[in-house]
Structures are given as C-alpha cells and as structure tokens.
Design a protein around this motif. Structure first.
Motif, PDB file in Angstrom:
ATOM      1  N   LYS A 135      22.181   4.412 -41.586  1.00  0.00           N
ATOM      2  CA  LYS A 135      20.757   4.759 -41.520  1.00  0.00           C
ATOM      3  C   LYS A 135      19.842   3.553 -41.767  1.00  0.00           C
ATOM      4  O   LYS A 135      18.627   3.683 -41.684  1.00  0.00           O
ATOM      5  CB  LYS A 135      20.428   5.875 -42.521  1.00  0.00           C
ATOM      6  N   ARG A 136      20.424   2.394 -42.041  1.00  0.00           N
ATOM      7  CA  ARG A 136      19.588   1.203 -42.250  1.00  0.00           C
ATOM      8  C   ARG A 136      19.068   0.640 -40.936  1.00  0.00           C
ATOM      9  O   ARG A 136      18.161  -0.189 -40.931  1.00  0.00           O
ATOM     10  CB  ARG A 136      20.369   0.131 -43.006  1.00  0.00           C
ATOM     11  N   GLU A 137      19.649   1.073 -39.827  1.00  0.00           N
ATOM     12  CA  GLU A 137      19.222   0.635 -38.493  1.00  0.00           C
ATOM     13  C   GLU A 137      19.150   1.858 -37.585  1.00  0.00           C
ATOM     14  O   GLU A 137      19.915   2.801 -37.758  1.00  0.00           O
ATOM     15  CB  GLU A 137      20.232  -0.363 -37.900  1.00  0.00           C
ATOM     16  N   PRO A 138      18.262   1.849 -36.588  1.00  0.00           N
ATOM     17  CA  PRO A 138      18.229   2.972 -35.643  1.00  0.00           C
ATOM     18  C   PRO A 138      19.546   3.034 -34.865  1.00  0.00           C
ATOM     19  O   PRO A 138      20.064   2.021 -34.417  1.00  0.00           O
ATOM     20  CB  PRO A 138      17.068   2.620 -34.700  1.00  0.00           C
ATOM     21  N   ALA A 139      20.101   4.230 -34.761  1.00  0.00           N
ATOM     22  CA  ALA A 139      21.366   4.420 -34.051  1.00  0.00           C
ATOM     23  C   ALA A 139      21.165   5.386 -32.889  1.00  0.00           C
ATOM     24  O   ALA A 139      20.232   6.190 -32.886  1.00  0.00           O
ATOM     25  CB  ALA A 139      22.428   4.965 -35.001  1.00  0.00           C
ATOM     26  N   ALA A 140      22.047   5.319 -31.919  1.00  0.00           N
ATOM     27  CA  ALA A 140      21.960   6.176 -30.735  1.00  0.00           C
ATOM     28  C   ALA A 140      22.147   7.648 -31.086  1.00  0.00           C
ATOM     29  O   ALA A 140      21.519   8.518 -30.488  1.00  0.00           O
ATOM     30  CB  ALA A 140      22.996   5.744 -29.701  1.00  0.00           C
ATOM     31  N   ILE A 141      23.033   7.940 -32.048  1.00  0.00           N
ATOM     32  CA  ILE A 141      23.293   9.310 -32.498  1.00  0.00           C
ATOM     33  C   ILE A 141      23.385   9.305 -34.017  1.00  0.00           C
ATOM     34  O   ILE A 141      23.391   8.245 -34.640  1.00  0.00           O
ATOM     35  CB  ILE A 141      24.595   9.876 -31.881  1.00  0.00           C
ATOM     36  N   VAL A 189      27.466  13.731 -32.469  1.00  0.00           N
ATOM     37  CA  VAL A 189      26.469  14.706 -32.904  1.00  0.00           C
ATOM     38  C   VAL A 189      25.086  14.073 -33.071  1.00  0.00           C
ATOM     39  O   VAL A 189      24.960  12.977 -33.624  1.00  0.00           O
ATOM     40  CB  VAL A 189      26.881  15.330 -34.266  1.00  0.00           C
ATOM     41  N   GLU A 190      24.087  14.804 -32.606  1.00  0.00           N
ATOM     42  CA  GLU A 190      22.694  14.495 -32.909  1.00  0.00           C
ATOM     43  C   GLU A 190      22.161  15.664 -33.733  1.00  0.00           C
ATOM     44  O   GLU A 190      22.241  16.823 -33.304  1.00  0.00           O
ATOM     45  CB  GLU A 190      21.868  14.329 -31.637  1.00  0.00           C
ATOM     46  N   VAL A 191      21.644  15.368 -34.922  1.00  0.00           N
ATOM     47  CA  VAL A 191      21.125  16.392 -35.831  1.00  0.00           C
ATOM     48  C   VAL A 191      19.610  16.267 -35.893  1.00  0.00           C
ATOM     49  O   VAL A 191      19.087  15.175 -36.091  1.00  0.00           O
ATOM     50  CB  VAL A 191      21.697  16.220 -37.260  1.00  0.00           C
ATOM     51  N   LYS A 192      18.939  17.396 -35.745  1.00  0.00           N
ATOM     52  CA  LYS A 192      17.492  17.441 -35.956  1.00  0.00           C
ATOM     53  C   LYS A 192      17.199  18.568 -36.922  1.00  0.00           C
ATOM     54  O   LYS A 192      17.829  19.629 -36.875  1.00  0.00           O
ATOM     55  CB  LYS A 192      16.731  17.692 -34.651  1.00  0.00           C
ATOM     56  N   THR A 193      16.240  18.345 -37.801  1.00  0.00           N
ATOM     57  CA  THR A 193      15.816  19.381 -38.735  1.00  0.00           C
ATOM     58  C   THR A 193      14.384  19.767 -38.389  1.00  0.00           C
ATOM     59  O   THR A 193      13.579  18.903 -38.037  1.00  0.00           O
ATOM     60  CB  THR A 193      15.907  18.893 -40.191  1.00  0.00           C
ATOM     61  N   ARG A 194      14.102  21.042 -38.477  1.00  0.00           N
ATOM     62  CA  ARG A 194      12.764  21.528 -38.158  1.00  0.00           C
ATOM     63  C   ARG A 194      12.330  22.530 -39.222  1.00  0.00           C
ATOM     64  O   ARG A 194      13.096  23.413 -39.603  1.00  0.00           O
ATOM     65  CB  ARG A 194      12.724  22.215 -36.789  1.00  0.00           C
ATOM     66  N   ASP A 195      11.098  22.399 -39.649  1.00  0.00           N
ATOM     67  CA  ASP A 195      10.519  23.322 -40.628  1.00  0.00           C
ATOM     68  C   ASP A 195       9.942  24.518 -39.870  1.00  0.00           C
ATOM     69  O   ASP A 195       8.732  24.700 -39.784  1.00  0.00           O
ATOM     70  CB  ASP A 195       9.451  22.611 -41.450  1.00  0.00           C
ATOM     71  N   HIS A 234      14.432  12.349 -24.262  1.00  0.00           N
ATOM     72  CA  HIS A 234      15.408  12.269 -23.181  1.00  0.00           C
ATOM     73  C   HIS A 234      16.339  11.079 -23.402  1.00  0.00           C
ATOM     74  O   HIS A 234      17.543  11.161 -23.154  1.00  0.00           O
ATOM     75  CB  HIS A 234      14.688  12.181 -21.837  1.00  0.00           C
ATOM     76  N   ASP A 235      15.793   9.983 -23.891  1.00  0.00           N
ATOM     77  CA  ASP A 235      16.595   8.787 -24.162  1.00  0.00           C
ATOM     78  C   ASP A 235      17.722   9.096 -25.151  1.00  0.00           C
ATOM     79  O   ASP A 235      18.853   8.644 -24.984  1.00  0.00           O
ATOM     80  CB  ASP A 235      15.688   7.675 -24.693  1.00  0.00           C
ATOM     81  N   LYS A 236      17.427   9.883 -26.177  1.00  0.00           N
ATOM     82  CA  LYS A 236      18.432  10.260 -27.180  1.00  0.00           C
ATOM     83  C   LYS A 236      19.559  11.062 -26.527  1.00  0.00           C
ATOM     84  O   LYS A 236      20.743  10.831 -26.800  1.00  0.00           O
ATOM     85  CB  LYS A 236      17.759  11.062 -28.299  1.00  0.00           C
ATOM     86  N   ILE A 237      19.201  11.964 -25.642  1.00  0.00           N
ATOM     87  CA  ILE A 237      20.195  12.784 -24.940  1.00  0.00           C
ATOM     88  C   ILE A 237      21.060  11.915 -24.024  1.00  0.00           C
ATOM     89  O   ILE A 237      22.281  12.075 -23.959  1.00  0.00           O
ATOM     90  CB  ILE A 237      19.498  13.908 -24.134  1.00  0.00           C
ATOM     91  N   LEU A 238      20.431  10.971 -23.337  1.00  0.00           N
ATOM     92  CA  LEU A 238      21.189  10.093 -22.437  1.00  0.00           C
ATOM     93  C   LEU A 238      22.134   9.174 -23.214  1.00  0.00           C
ATOM     94  O   LEU A 238      23.256   8.914 -22.767  1.00  0.00           O
ATOM     95  CB  LEU A 238      20.237   9.278 -21.564  1.00  0.00           C
ATOM     96  N   LYS A 239      21.698   8.698 -24.366  1.00  0.00           N
ATOM     97  CA  LYS A 239      22.586   7.863 -25.195  1.00  0.00           C
ATOM     98  C   LYS A 239      23.774   8.665 -25.699  1.00  0.00           C
ATOM     99  O   LYS A 239      24.911   8.184 -25.696  1.00  0.00           O
ATOM    100  CB  LYS A 239      21.808   7.258 -26.366  1.00  0.00           C
ATOM    101  N   SER A 289      29.565  10.073 -25.307  1.00  0.00           N
ATOM    102  CA  SER A 289      30.543  11.103 -24.948  1.00  0.00           C
ATOM    103  C   SER A 289      31.460  10.614 -23.828  1.00  0.00           C
ATOM    104  O   SER A 289      32.680  10.742 -23.908  1.00  0.00           O
ATOM    105  CB  SER A 289      29.791  12.365 -24.505  1.00  0.00           C
ATOM    106  N   GLU A 290      30.864  10.031 -22.830  1.00  0.00           N
ATOM    107  CA  GLU A 290      31.634   9.510 -21.689  1.00  0.00           C
ATOM    108  C   GLU A 290      32.555   8.363 -22.122  1.00  0.00           C
ATOM    109  O   GLU A 290      33.719   8.321 -21.740  1.00  0.00           O
ATOM    110  CB  GLU A 290      30.669   9.036 -20.607  1.00  0.00           C
TER     111      GLU A 290
END
Length: 161
Positions: free
Chosen positions: A36-42, A58-64, A82-87, A92-93
């Motif tokens: 978490k010290r650097e931005p990561a693709a997932i 896995v991509e995790v999002k939290t929503r209130d 969309h960029d997050k989904i493509l990464k 995955s590939e």
C-alpha cells in the motif's frame, strides 16, 4: 499518497475488515495484499493455503451504502475506473487466474463478489464504459474519466458480520 490521509486509512481499515470477514467465512483462503506504500494495479490475491498457489486476483472496494442504496440509487451497478478493470484483466491473463471484484457494503457488513474474468483474462460479463465525473480520490475533488459500470445482479452475497 491518498492512502496516508485519515480518510485513506479509514478506507484501508474497511478493506481489511472485508478481507478478514471473507477469510473467516472461508477459512481455507488467505489474502496476499499488494504493497500500500505505492499505487498498485489490484489490491491483492486470494490463495488456498492447502494448495499454496494463487486462486484469484482481487480488486476490493468499500462503500458506505446499503444494498437498497446500491439498487435504488445506483441501478445495482458498481462503478470502478475502467483502467482498474483493464489492469485486473491483464493480470488475470498473464498469471492465469480469474479476476474477482469484491464490493463491501459497510453499514451491512455485506460482501459482494463478482467474477469479472476467467483464468485466461476473458471477461465473463458485459458492462458499460462511460466517461463520467466522479470523486478524484478518497479525499475528494472531481475528475472526468472512463468508468466501468459493473452489473451486480449476479454477484455472490457473503454476509460478513
């Protein structure tokens, strides 16, 4: 970095709460988090500790928000860049594992998971991509960008409380 602000740390705490709840529901799973010290693709990978190999990216999002708010206010669609989904698709590939979206609804402590790709990076569902104005980051501001709207009707529900 945004993660180092009070709001960023709060979001990270909810992300950890979500992952811990999931692992409590499915004790054979462990989570390997990206740094978490650097931005990561997932956000990380789930693996089955008995096999000791990656099960999914896995991509995790939290929503209130509640399930009712997700359905009524957002058309039961999860907004992710969309960029997050493509990464995630690319990862995955490349490593031959499914890419999973995980949405944590904080008030209900409910986890929704949706399989976005198969183990070859092929998308398993249709979703819209639209240029929209959203919060720039956890700390506010605005940005216009390409966002994916993931339909959550077929998401698996995990009650994490």
């Amino acid at each position: 970095m945004n993660i180092n602000t009070p709001r960023g740390q709060s979001a990270l705490a909810y992300e950890h709460e979500c992952i811990e709840a999931f692992c409590n529901l499915y004790p054979d799973y462990r989570f390997l988090e990206t740094d978490k010290r650097e931005p990561a693709a997932i956000d990380g990978f789930f693996y089955l500790h008995k096999r000791n190999w990656v099960d999914c990216a896995v991509e995790v999002k939290t929503r209130d928000m509640t399930t009712e708010q997700l359905i009524c206010n957002f058309g039961n669609e999860w907004l992710v860049t969309h960029d997050k989904i493509l990464k995630g698709q690319r990862i995955s590939e490349l490593i031959r594992c499914p890419f999973i979206g995980m949405l944590y609804l904080i008030p209900e402590k409910k986890i929704l998971t949706i399989k976005l790709t198969d183990s070859r990076g092929k998308f398993l569902l249709d979703f819209d991509v639209r240029k929209t104005k959203t919060s720039a980051n956890i700390n506010g501001g605005e940005v216009v960008g390409e966002n994916a709207f993931i339909p959550m009707e077929k998401a698996k529900v995990h009650n994490g409380s």
